[in-house]
Motif scaffolding. Structure first.
Motif, PDB file in Angstrom:
ATOM      1  N   UNK A 129      -5.506  10.177  13.002  1.00  0.00           N
ATOM      2  CA  UNK A 129      -4.270   9.780  12.319  1.00  0.00           C
ATOM      3  C   UNK A 129      -4.634   8.711  11.309  1.00  0.00           C
ATOM      4  N   UNK A 130      -4.472   9.023  10.032  1.00  0.00           N
ATOM      5  CA  UNK A 130      -4.836   8.120   8.948  1.00  0.00           C
ATOM      6  C   UNK A 130      -3.586   7.426   8.425  1.00  0.00           C
ATOM      7  N   UNK A 131      -3.491   6.135   8.663  1.00  0.00           N
ATOM      8  CA  UNK A 131      -2.317   5.376   8.262  1.00  0.00           C
ATOM      9  C   UNK A 131      -2.479   4.657   6.944  1.00  0.00           C
ATOM     10  N   UNK A 132      -1.341   4.264   6.378  1.00  0.00           N
ATOM     11  CA  UNK A 132      -1.313   3.481   5.156  1.00  0.00           C
ATOM     12  C   UNK A 132      -1.251   1.992   5.504  1.00  0.00           C
ATOM     13  N   UNK A 133      -1.174   1.147   4.491  1.00  0.00           N
ATOM     14  CA  UNK A 133      -1.122  -0.293   4.760  1.00  0.00           C
ATOM     15  C   UNK A 133      -0.463  -1.041   3.612  1.00  0.00           C
ATOM     16  N   UNK A 134       0.064  -2.206   3.956  1.00  0.00           N
ATOM     17  CA  UNK A 134       0.404  -3.190   2.944  1.00  0.00           C
ATOM     18  C   UNK A 134      -0.821  -4.078   2.752  1.00  0.00           C
ATOM     19  N   UNK A 135      -1.026  -4.557   1.552  1.00  0.00           N
ATOM     20  CA  UNK A 135      -2.155  -5.448   1.267  1.00  0.00           C
ATOM     21  C   UNK A 135      -1.636  -6.871   1.155  1.00  0.00           C
ATOM     22  N   UNK A 136      -2.263  -7.779   1.892  1.00  0.00           N
ATOM     23  CA  UNK A 136      -1.868  -9.186   1.855  1.00  0.00           C
ATOM     24  C   UNK A 136      -3.059 -10.029   1.416  1.00  0.00           C
ATOM     25  N   UNK A 137      -2.756 -11.213   0.891  1.00  0.00           N
ATOM     26  CA  UNK A 137      -3.829 -12.120   0.500  1.00  0.00           C
ATOM     27  C   UNK A 137      -4.169 -13.066   1.647  1.00  0.00           C
ATOM     28  N   UNK A 138      -5.011 -14.039   1.382  1.00  0.00           N
ATOM     29  CA  UNK A 138      -5.481 -14.937   2.433  1.00  0.00           C
ATOM     30  C   UNK A 138      -4.342 -15.692   3.108  1.00  0.00           C
ATOM     31  N   UNK A 139      -3.280 -15.976   2.370  1.00  0.00           N
ATOM     32  CA  UNK A 139      -2.156 -16.731   2.925  1.00  0.00           C
ATOM     33  C   UNK A 139      -1.105 -15.840   3.580  1.00  0.00           C
ATOM     34  N   UNK A 140      -1.292 -14.515   3.507  1.00  0.00           N
ATOM     35  CA  UNK A 140      -0.370 -13.584   4.150  1.00  0.00           C
ATOM     36  C   UNK A 140       0.717 -13.028   3.249  1.00  0.00           C
ATOM     37  N   UNK A 141       0.666 -13.343   1.976  1.00  0.00           N
ATOM     38  CA  UNK A 141       1.647 -12.825   1.028  1.00  0.00           C
ATOM     39  C   UNK A 141       1.314 -11.378   0.661  1.00  0.00           C
ATOM     40  N   UNK A 142       2.321 -10.507   0.681  1.00  0.00           N
ATOM     41  CA  UNK A 142       2.110  -9.109   0.321  1.00  0.00           C
ATOM     42  C   UNK A 142       1.860  -9.000  -1.175  1.00  0.00           C
ATOM     43  N   UNK A 143       0.717  -8.400  -1.528  1.00  0.00           N
ATOM     44  CA  UNK A 143       0.345  -8.299  -2.945  1.00  0.00           C
ATOM     45  C   UNK A 143       0.174  -6.851  -3.391  1.00  0.00           C
ATOM     46  N   UNK A 144       0.353  -5.911  -2.470  1.00  0.00           N
ATOM     47  CA  UNK A 144       0.192  -4.524  -2.865  1.00  0.00           C
ATOM     48  C   UNK A 144       0.448  -3.577  -1.710  1.00  0.00           C
ATOM     49  N   UNK A 145       0.284  -2.297  -1.995  1.00  0.00           N
ATOM     50  CA  UNK A 145       0.509  -1.252  -1.004  1.00  0.00           C
ATOM     51  C   UNK A 145      -0.491  -0.132  -1.250  1.00  0.00           C
ATOM     52  N   UNK A 146      -1.135   0.331  -0.200  1.00  0.00           N
ATOM     53  CA  UNK A 146      -2.017   1.492  -0.324  1.00  0.00           C
ATOM     54  C   UNK A 146      -1.453   2.602   0.544  1.00  0.00           C
ATOM     55  N   UNK A 147      -1.031   3.667  -0.095  1.00  0.00           N
ATOM     56  CA  UNK A 147      -0.410   4.793   0.601  1.00  0.00           C
ATOM     57  C   UNK A 147      -1.424   5.917   0.738  1.00  0.00           C
ATOM     58  N   UNK A 148      -1.645   6.336   1.968  1.00  0.00           N
ATOM     59  CA  UNK A 148      -2.551   7.443   2.248  1.00  0.00           C
ATOM     60  C   UNK A 148      -1.740   8.732   2.273  1.00  0.00           C
TER      61      UNK A 148
END
Length: 268
Positions: free
Chosen positions: A133-152
């Protein structure tokens, strides 16, 4: 021989027919803490799906890290410690000791979505024959702020593997018996998952499901090995191995692409 310690073990799962057989085994390895591991562990323990165990392997880590994790008293956690600072070895240790049908990979600097296991389970119920099962993810920076999204998205991952890694390893679930049949994680200090995908791609019986559900918040920070010259060089070595074992134009193409990446895309 090597020494390792088991601190707690087994998952107490009320309502499950066999308390020794959790459906999922979450496997997380760590050798240093950049102040993220406590949040990572809490995000796993807070899962809405309860039939799982949590295997943590601390490898060649400081005593302070080991002691901080050992203080977390939860019956779902099995804690191991090794002196071998190599991820493939420690992943294999976790997989070998897992009781779940599926291995859920996770990294110690990421954050699990509270419904990650629930969503994964629902996908398996829809198709019990699925292996990966290949999932997607939100991308966060070092401080935990969402900076992007990678959709599989659903794709021909076997073809894509020739020039790019189609998966997000810490957002995946893989049948334990599939990993064992592939002889576990074999290669690389920093690219052990890519080697596994290359080997599995040669098997026509392996079935993969893709989902746009953001299984994790994937942290991007300066401490990551992703994109390093060593990681790219390791991938090139895998394709050289495949070319030498079974020569073909496609394998030659994969080797050339991976070698170019060593010099053109890698971090110095």
């Amino acid at each position: 021989m090597f020494d390792f310690q088991i601190i707690t073990g087994g998952a107490e799962m009320a309502g499950n027919d066999d308390a020794q057989q959790p459906f999922f085994s979450v496997v997380m390895c760590c050798n240093r803490d950049e102040d993220y591991i406590q949040q990572a562990i809490k995000s796993v323990l807070a899962q809405s799906f309860v039939f799982f165990e949590f295997i943590i392997v601390l490898n060649k880590c400081a005593d302070e890290l080991y002691e901080s994790v050992a203080m977390i008293k939860d019956p779902r956690i099995s804690l191991f410690r090794t002196e071998i600072g190599q991820l493939s070895f420690n992943l294999n240790l976790g997989v070998n000791n897992a009781k779940g049908k599926y291995i859920v990979r996770f990294d110690s600097d990421d954050v699990c979505h509270v419904d990650r296991l629930k969503e994964t389970y629902s996908l398996i119920v829809k198709d019990p024959t699925v292996d990966i099962i290949a999932g997607s993810c939100r991308i966060i920076n070092a401080s935990g702020t969402v900076v992007g999204l990678r959709v599989i998205k659903a794709q021909d991952w076997r073809s894509m593997i020739a020039y790019s890694n189609p998966f997000i390893h810490p957002a995946m679930a893989i049948r334990r018996d599939l990993i064992l049949s592939a002889r576990g994680y074999l290669g690389g200090f920093q690219s052990e998952d890519y080697d596994l995908w290359i080997r599995l791609a040669k098997r026509k019986d392996v079935k993969c499901a893709f989902t746009s559900f953001p299984m994790i918040d994937y942290r991007v920070s300066e401490f990551q090995s992703k994109g390093s010259r060593l990681a790219y060089a390791e991938v090139a070595s895998y394709f050289l191995r495949e070319l030498l074992v079974e020569p073909s134009f496609r394998r030659l193409f994969s080797l050339v692409v991976s070698v170019c990446k060593v010099f053109l895309k890698s971090k110095k």
